[in-house]
Structure formats: C-alpha cells, structure tokens
Design an enzyme around this catalytic site. Sequence first.
Site, PDB file in Angstrom:
ATOM      1  N   LYS A  80       0.824  -1.212   0.000  1.00 49.90           N
ATOM      2  CA  LYS A  80       0.000   0.000   0.000  1.00 49.90           C
ATOM      3  C   LYS A  80       0.856   1.258   0.000  1.00 49.90           C
ATOM      4  CE  LYS A  80      -4.251  -2.069   1.538  1.00 49.90           C
ATOM      5  NZ  LYS A  80      -5.315  -2.236   2.532  1.00 49.90           N
ATOM      6  N   ARG A  85      -3.002  -9.976   5.386  1.00 49.83           N
ATOM      7  CA  ARG A  85      -3.441 -10.105   3.983  1.00 49.83           C
ATOM      8  C   ARG A  85      -2.298  -9.594   3.101  1.00 49.83           C
ATOM      9  NH1 ARG A  85      -5.820  -6.946   0.081  1.00 49.83           N
ATOM     10  NH2 ARG A  85      -7.414  -7.940  -1.200  1.00 49.83           N
TER      11      ARG A  85
HETATM   12  C1  PT1 Z   1      -7.785  -4.781   3.231  1.00 50.54           C
HETATM   13  C2  PT1 Z   1      -8.035  -4.772   1.835  1.00 50.54           C
HETATM   14  C3  PT1 Z   1      -9.088  -5.617   1.363  1.00 50.54           C
HETATM   15  N1  PT1 Z   1      -7.330  -4.021   0.957  1.00 50.54           N
HETATM   16  C4  PT1 Z   1      -9.503  -6.346   3.549  1.00 50.54           C
HETATM   17  N2  PT1 Z   1      -9.799  -6.383   2.247  1.00 50.54           N
HETATM   18  C5  PT1 Z   1      -7.637  -4.049  -0.360  1.00 50.54           C
HETATM   19  N3  PT1 Z   1     -10.214  -7.116   4.431  1.00 50.54           N
HETATM   20  C6  PT1 Z   1      -8.678  -4.867  -0.813  1.00 50.54           C
HETATM   21  C7  PT1 Z   1      -2.980   2.115  -1.169  1.00 50.54           C
HETATM   22  O1  PT1 Z   1      -3.020   2.999  -0.304  1.00 50.54           O
HETATM   23  O2  PT1 Z   1      -6.847  -4.016   3.768  1.00 50.54           O
HETATM   24  N4  PT1 Z   1      -8.509  -5.551   4.053  1.00 50.54           N
HETATM   25  N5  PT1 Z   1      -9.375  -5.627   0.037  1.00 50.54           N
HETATM   26  C8  PT1 Z   1      -6.840  -3.191  -1.322  1.00 50.54           C
HETATM   27  N6  PT1 Z   1      -7.086  -1.808  -1.097  1.00 50.54           N
HETATM   28  C9  PT1 Z   1      -6.104  -0.825  -1.167  1.00 50.54           C
HETATM   29  C10 PT1 Z   1      -6.216   0.324  -0.394  1.00 50.54           C
HETATM   30  C11 PT1 Z   1      -4.971  -1.011  -1.951  1.00 50.54           C
HETATM   31  C12 PT1 Z   1      -5.215   1.276  -0.396  1.00 50.54           C
HETATM   32  C13 PT1 Z   1      -3.970  -0.047  -1.994  1.00 50.54           C
HETATM   33  C14 PT1 Z   1      -4.075   1.105  -1.201  1.00 50.54           C
HETATM   34  O3  PT1 Z   1      -2.061   2.010  -1.976  1.00 50.54           O
END
Ligand code: PT1
Length: 277
Positions: free
Chosen positions: A223, A257
């Site tokens: 992230k 995760r």
């Molecule tokens: C998470 C999650 C998810 N993250 C759960 N499910 C994502 N339970 C998808 C960035 O800042 O943390 N928990 N499903 C992916 N989402 C992101 C959010 C990906 C922010 C990248 C960023 O780069």
Amino acid sequence: MSTSAPLWLNATDSGMPLVMGILNVTPDSFSDGGQFERKDKALERALQMVEEGANIIDVGGESTRPGAQQVSAAEEIDRVVGVVELIRARSAIPVSVDTSKPEVMTAAARAGASMINDVRALRSPGALAAAAATDLPVCLMHMQGEPRTMQANPEYDDVIAEVRDFLLERADVCIANGIPRQHIVLDPGFGFGKSLQHNVALLQQLGSLVDRGYPVIAGLSRKSMIGALLKDLERDRLLGSVTLALYAWRQGAHIVRVHDVGQTVEALQVEAALKSA
Ligand code: PT1
C-alpha cells in the site's frame, strides 16, 4: 444454539498469524489471453500461494484501491465464481471472496467459498441478509467514503475510537441479524479513507481493536503508506510489506493479507522460532 469458529479460523499452534494470499481477478491482472486462460492463470497463482504457505486465498473481482470504479454484479460474478470453483476442485484451502455485492456473496458461497470479505462491512443494500444466509464467516472492514474519492480529504476527530466504534457497531448489527459472534472478523481498513498519520495511529494501536475478542485482519501489503513512510512512492514495497506484516503480528493481528506469501511466511517463521526458543 451455539456456533463455534471454523477450525481454519482458529489461531495456529505456533501463534503464527494466518496468511491470507491476495488473488486479484480484475481484467488488469493476468491480462494477456482470453477469459479461460485468465482463470487458469489465476488458479496457478492460487496454487503457488498454497505451496508458499498461504492459509487462506482472498479472491477479489472488484478493485477497491484508491480511485477504482465499481463494476456490475454480473461482471464480478463472472470474474470470481469460476476461479473459486477451480481452486475448490484442486485444493482444500479456505477461499474468501472480497466483495460487497449480495449476488456475488450468494454465488461465491454456492461455489464453495469459506468466508466473505467486505470492505463495506455489509452496508450495501441486501448484503447483510445475503451474507447471513450463506452461514459463512464475514470480515467487516472500515472505510471512510468510497474507493473513487476516499483519499481526497480523510478526516477524523479520533481515528482509533471512530474505526473501533464503527466496527463494533457493525459486529452488533451482524449478530442481531443472525451471524454468530464466532463468525465475525474485523479489519481497520488501512489506506481506505486514511492519511499516513491515520494509518500509523491505527497500526500502533491495533491492540485496542484486538482486545475486543474478534480476530483482526491487517491488510498493509504494497500500500501507498509504505511509499509515504519511505518518502519514495516509486520504490519497491516488498520489504516494507514484510516489515509491516511482522509489525502487525506484534500488535496482535490474527490474519495478515499479503501479495508476497512466501517471503511473508519466511519472516513470520523466523520470528515464531525466536519466540518459542
Ligand atoms: C484490506 C483490503 C481488502 N485491501 C480487507 N480487504 C484491499 N479485508 C482490498 C494504497 O493505499 O486491507 N482488508 N481488500 C486493497 N485496497 C487498497 C487500499 C490497496 C489502499 C492499496 C491502497 O495504496
């Protein structure tokens, strides 16, 4: 009637967190070739993560990263269900499905999914009832706003209290709607409508969420907060991701995760060996 947590959701003997491997099945992943080839490559990647020590595979057909657009239920079902069936046919690994849509929850459960992972914490119309009807464990995640715009201007008076209170209230709503307490997993939602400062505060005080008795998932892998911590948004995020997974475990996370399953498992194993020595 009392329901116990499914065996796979219980902590491991070593106290190691469970490792949830991320399997994106959006069209930009596994892009070359048609849909059959794409599903086959997704299966291959899932089996590779199983080999590398994953405990759960999280299949997602809707991108929820910052800026992402929504897709239709039919499109999402088409992306997800076939892949869940393929994994189910080849491995006993629990599969969670990353979705907010009731139709996808129902279809995924029928295809053999073991958990529903909802970044909207079952707030979409019909999602709560659909999830309850599947009888599966659910992960409730906190998000401020919607993916397309959530990073524009995230604001909290007290991010720790607001995220915790939101999740505990959603857990209560789930319980009132027939989802057993033992089937509920919570997730603070790193990067979902949060500044770097919010993400860091949540990670450092993860214990205040953990101590409510629900298993907690930490999703930090690759992230942008890693880029922000490094003050370099272009740098590779593998080592930062492994470091954050270890840190999340120390803060009490039950499930991490991650994209990079093998490397994360290796780091966790070293720490686990030190702890038991
Ligand atoms: C998470 C999650 C998810 N993250 C759960 N499910 C994502 N339970 C998808 C960035 O800042 O943390 N928990 N499903 C992916 N989402 C992101 C959010 C990906 C922010 C990248 C960023 O780069």
